[in-house]
Motif scaffolding. Sequence first.
Motif, mmCIF file in Angstrom:
data_model
loop_
_atom_site.group_PDB
_atom_site.id
_atom_site.type_symbol
_atom_site.label_atom_id
_atom_site.label_comp_id
_atom_site.label_asym_id
_atom_site.label_seq_id
_atom_site.Cartn_x
_atom_site.Cartn_y
_atom_site.Cartn_z
ATOM 1 N N LEU A 27 0.825 -1.205 0.000
ATOM 2 C CA LEU A 27 0.000 0.000 0.000
ATOM 3 C C LEU A 27 0.858 1.254 0.000
ATOM 4 O O LEU A 27 0.623 2.187 -0.778
ATOM 5 N N LEU A 28 1.879 1.279 0.861
ATOM 6 C CA LEU A 28 2.751 2.451 0.939
ATOM 7 C C LEU A 28 3.551 2.652 -0.349
ATOM 8 O O LEU A 28 3.692 3.779 -0.836
ATOM 9 N N VAL A 29 4.069 1.560 -0.913
ATOM 10 C CA VAL A 29 4.819 1.670 -2.168
ATOM 11 C C VAL A 29 3.904 2.145 -3.284
ATOM 12 O O VAL A 29 4.280 3.004 -4.087
ATOM 13 N N GLY A 30 2.704 1.627 -3.346
ATOM 14 C CA GLY A 30 1.741 2.061 -4.355
ATOM 15 C C GLY A 30 1.385 3.532 -4.216
ATOM 16 O O GLY A 30 1.254 4.250 -5.208
ATOM 17 N N LEU A 31 1.256 3.988 -2.985
ATOM 18 C CA LEU A 31 0.948 5.395 -2.738
ATOM 19 C C LEU A 31 2.090 6.297 -3.187
ATOM 20 O O LEU A 31 1.865 7.313 -3.850
ATOM 21 N N VAL A 32 3.321 5.919 -2.842
ATOM 22 C CA VAL A 32 4.484 6.719 -3.249
ATOM 23 C C VAL A 32 4.617 6.756 -4.765
ATOM 24 O O VAL A 32 4.849 7.819 -5.353
ATOM 25 N N VAL A 33 4.449 5.611 -5.412
ATOM 26 C CA VAL A 33 4.563 5.569 -6.873
ATOM 27 C C VAL A 33 3.443 6.382 -7.519
ATOM 28 O O VAL A 33 3.675 7.091 -8.502
ATOM 29 N N SER A 34 2.255 6.321 -6.973
ATOM 30 C CA SER A 34 1.142 7.104 -7.514
ATOM 31 C C SER A 34 1.399 8.603 -7.399
ATOM 32 O O SER A 34 1.095 9.364 -8.322
ATOM 33 N N THR A 78 5.048 13.718 -11.995
ATOM 34 C CA THR A 78 5.773 13.687 -13.267
ATOM 35 C C THR A 78 4.855 13.508 -14.470
ATOM 36 O O THR A 78 5.315 13.581 -15.607
ATOM 37 N N GLN A 79 3.583 13.262 -14.254
ATOM 38 C CA GLN A 79 2.588 13.044 -15.297
ATOM 39 C C GLN A 79 2.950 11.869 -16.208
ATOM 40 O O GLN A 79 2.677 11.886 -17.406
ATOM 41 N N ILE A 80 3.572 10.857 -15.639
ATOM 42 C CA ILE A 80 3.859 9.627 -16.369
ATOM 43 C C ILE A 80 2.795 8.611 -15.987
ATOM 44 O O ILE A 80 2.693 8.229 -14.825
ATOM 45 N N GLN A 81 1.992 8.189 -16.938
ATOM 46 C CA GLN A 81 0.916 7.248 -16.664
ATOM 47 C C GLN A 81 1.221 5.904 -17.323
ATOM 48 O O GLN A 81 0.686 5.545 -18.347
ATOM 49 N N GLU A 82 2.101 5.169 -16.710
ATOM 50 C CA GLU A 82 2.496 3.847 -17.203
ATOM 51 C C GLU A 82 2.043 2.814 -16.181
ATOM 52 O O GLU A 82 2.363 2.918 -14.999
ATOM 53 N N THR A 83 1.278 1.811 -16.621
ATOM 54 C CA THR A 83 0.723 0.836 -15.679
ATOM 55 C C THR A 83 1.803 -0.044 -15.067
ATOM 56 O O THR A 83 1.700 -0.427 -13.898
ATOM 57 N N SER A 84 2.831 -0.376 -15.829
ATOM 58 C CA SER A 84 3.879 -1.233 -15.274
ATOM 59 C C SER A 84 4.710 -0.491 -14.230
ATOM 60 O O SER A 84 5.365 -1.116 -13.406
ATOM 61 N N LEU A 85 4.659 0.819 -14.243
ATOM 62 C CA LEU A 85 5.406 1.605 -13.264
ATOM 63 C C LEU A 85 4.862 1.403 -11.853
ATOM 64 O O LEU A 85 5.600 1.495 -10.879
#
Length: 88
Positions: free
Chosen positions: A29-36, A42-49
């Motif tokens: 959850l925390l990693v997902g929040l930071v990546v989101s 950065t306005q990068i919308q990549e699903t694998s990111l």
Amino acid sequence: MRSDLAAQLFGELLVNAAIIAAPLLICTLLVGLVVSVLQVVTQIQETSLTFIPKLIAAVLVLIVAGPWMLKRLAEYATRLIANIPNYL
């Protein structure tokens, strides 16, 4: 088996499951929040990111906390199996 005993055993099972799963769920959850947040900035919308960092974090948590999780699960199972005569 009495219904109150079954409810107590089921409640204990759910508590143990929540405790065992908590480190993995909280970390991802925390990693997902930071990546989101980084994606929004950065306005990068990549699903694998979002997928790859969470997968790496989950593997690391399983490596670090896996022995503790397995020990807790084994203790619960051992206690449950040892008390089968008392449940009858």
